[in-house]
Design a protein around this motif. Structure first.
Motif, PDB file in Angstrom:
ATOM      1  N   GLY A 255       0.812  -1.209   0.000  1.00  5.61           N
ATOM      2  CA  GLY A 255       0.000   0.000   0.000  1.00  5.61           C
ATOM      3  C   GLY A 255       0.842   1.254   0.000  1.00  5.61           C
ATOM      4  N   GLY A 256       2.002   1.192  -0.606  1.00 14.30           N
ATOM      5  CA  GLY A 256       2.898   2.339  -0.658  1.00 14.30           C
ATOM      6  C   GLY A 256       3.715   2.543   0.614  1.00 14.30           C
ATOM      7  N   GLU A 257       3.493   1.728   1.636  1.00 13.10           N
ATOM      8  CA  GLU A 257       4.241   1.837   2.890  1.00 13.10           C
ATOM      9  C   GLU A 257       5.339   0.789   2.933  1.00 13.10           C
TER      10      GLU A 257
ATOM     11  N   LEU B 239       3.162  -8.556   7.052  1.00 11.03           N
ATOM     12  CA  LEU B 239       2.237  -8.327   5.940  1.00 11.03           C
ATOM     13  C   LEU B 239       0.812  -8.729   6.308  1.00 11.03           C
ATOM     14  N   ARG B 240       0.650  -9.815   7.048  1.00  9.62           N
ATOM     15  CA  ARG B 240      -0.700 -10.208   7.485  1.00  9.62           C
ATOM     16  C   ARG B 240      -1.355  -9.096   8.295  1.00  9.62           C
ATOM     17  N   PHE B 241      -0.578  -8.495   9.193  1.00  3.37           N
ATOM     18  CA  PHE B 241      -1.135  -7.415  10.007  1.00  3.37           C
ATOM     19  C   PHE B 241      -1.532  -6.230   9.126  1.00  3.37           C
ATOM     20  N   ARG B 242      -0.708  -5.929   8.140  1.00  7.35           N
ATOM     21  CA  ARG B 242      -1.015  -4.805   7.233  1.00  7.35           C
ATOM     22  C   ARG B 242      -2.263  -5.131   6.405  1.00  7.35           C
ATOM     23  N   ILE B 243      -2.375  -6.374   5.940  1.00  2.94           N
ATOM     24  CA  ILE B 243      -3.548  -6.791   5.158  1.00  2.94           C
ATOM     25  C   ILE B 243      -4.802  -6.734   6.014  1.00  2.94           C
ATOM     26  N   ARG B 244      -4.731  -7.220   7.252  1.00  2.00           N
ATOM     27  CA  ARG B 244      -5.912  -7.224   8.120  1.00  2.00           C
ATOM     28  C   ARG B 244      -6.353  -5.784   8.423  1.00  2.00           C
TER      29      ARG B 244
ATOM     30  N   ALA C  89      -5.412  -7.732   0.217  1.00  2.00           N
ATOM     31  CA  ALA C  89      -3.997  -7.960  -0.088  1.00  2.00           C
ATOM     32  C   ALA C  89      -3.652  -7.486  -1.485  1.00  2.00           C
ATOM     33  N   LYS C  90      -4.492  -7.821  -2.442  1.00  6.70           N
ATOM     34  CA  LYS C  90      -4.205  -7.426  -3.822  1.00  6.70           C
ATOM     35  C   LYS C  90      -4.332  -5.918  -4.018  1.00  6.70           C
ATOM     36  N   SER C  91      -5.227  -5.279  -3.249  1.00  5.47           N
ATOM     37  CA  SER C  91      -5.365  -3.826  -3.379  1.00  5.47           C
ATOM     38  C   SER C  91      -4.127  -3.104  -2.845  1.00  5.47           C
ATOM     39  N   LEU C  92      -3.365  -3.762  -1.987  1.00 14.33           N
ATOM     40  CA  LEU C  92      -2.149  -3.154  -1.449  1.00 14.33           C
ATOM     41  C   LEU C  92      -0.960  -3.247  -2.400  1.00 14.33           C
ATOM     42  N   ASN C  93      -1.123  -4.007  -3.491  1.00 20.79           N
ATOM     43  CA  ASN C  93      -0.049  -4.154  -4.471  1.00 20.79           C
ATOM     44  C   ASN C  93       1.279  -4.480  -3.771  1.00 20.79           C
ATOM     45  N   ILE C  94       1.274  -5.570  -3.021  1.00 24.89           N
ATOM     46  CA  ILE C  94       2.428  -5.952  -2.195  1.00 24.89           C
ATOM     47  C   ILE C  94       3.601  -6.371  -3.071  1.00 24.89           C
ATOM     48  N   GLN C  95       4.741  -5.780  -2.769  1.00 22.56           N
ATOM     49  CA  GLN C  95       5.983  -6.119  -3.460  1.00 22.56           C
ATOM     50  C   GLN C  95       6.978  -6.586  -2.411  1.00 22.56           C
TER      51      GLN C  95
END
Length: 199
Positions: free
Chosen positions: A8-10, A53-58, A150-156
């Motif tokens: 998500g850019g973070e 990442l799980r915490f960020r997704i939740r 998760a997909k909306s966060l565009n995780i890299q």
């Protein structure tokens, strides 16, 4: 540079990840007679990054569904998790470490569970389904919410730490490399996992 992952850019910095891995490893070394790791020690960075990442997704699931939880709700959720662990608070810390979660991140686990509790209560009207079909349907809705978030966060994920695998509850797995790949395939190669299935 310096990022273990971007969601998500973070940024999740490599330094933060390294510090959390150190925290995990120190607690394990101090208590290893009481902890049975559920992952190879060499994969500690992937395990910790998975939790970050799980915490960020939740959190994104909460935002997308207009769910807010208080510190008290988070603490109660963590207390409920702790009640299932043998050995009180020390047992909960050991259980967390066994599953790749540094003990200093337990408050994040409480928030993670409190968000799920609030979302489940909204979806089921406060009464869990009694049938297996109803539970499976509820679980499918939750999984889809997580996948979409998760997909909306565009995780890299930095390939040094692995790659995102959306098909296994949003986990980071070791990155594949062609450097050690055989020139000819084995007689019956296993199909490659689908890392990014549709939601």
């Amino acid at each position: 540079m310096g990022s273990a992952a971007i969601a998500g850019g973070e940024r999740i910095s490599s330094t933060k990840l390294g510090n959390e891995v150190t925290n995990l490893e120190q607690h394990y070394q101090a208590n290893k007679s009481k902890i049975q790791l559920q992952f190879p020690p060499s994969e500690a960075p992937q395990e910790v990054l998975t939790w970050l990442l799980r915490f960020r997704i939740r959190d994104e699931v909460a935002v997308r569904n207009h769910v807010a939880v208080s510190k008290g709700e988070s603490q109660r959720a963590l207390t409920a998790i702790g009640a299932q662990a043998q050995g009180g608070p020390a047992g909960l810390r050991n259980l967390a470490v066994a599953n790749g979660l540094p003990p200093d991140m337990l408050p994040d686990l409480g928030r993670y569970q409190a968000i799920e509790n609030a979302l489940v209560n909204r979806l089921d009207g406060g009464v869990l389904p009694k049938s297996q079909t109803g539970l499976a349907t509820l679980n499918a809705v939750l999984n889809r919410q997580e996948c979409l978030a998760a997909k909306s966060l565009n995780i890299q994920v930095n390939p040094r730490f692995g790659q995102m695998n959306y098909s296994q509850t949003d986990t980071v797995i070791p990155a594949t490399t062609n450097l050690s790949a055989p020139v000819t395939p084995s007689p019956s190669p296993s199909p490659a996992p689908v890392l990014n299935p549709p939601c």
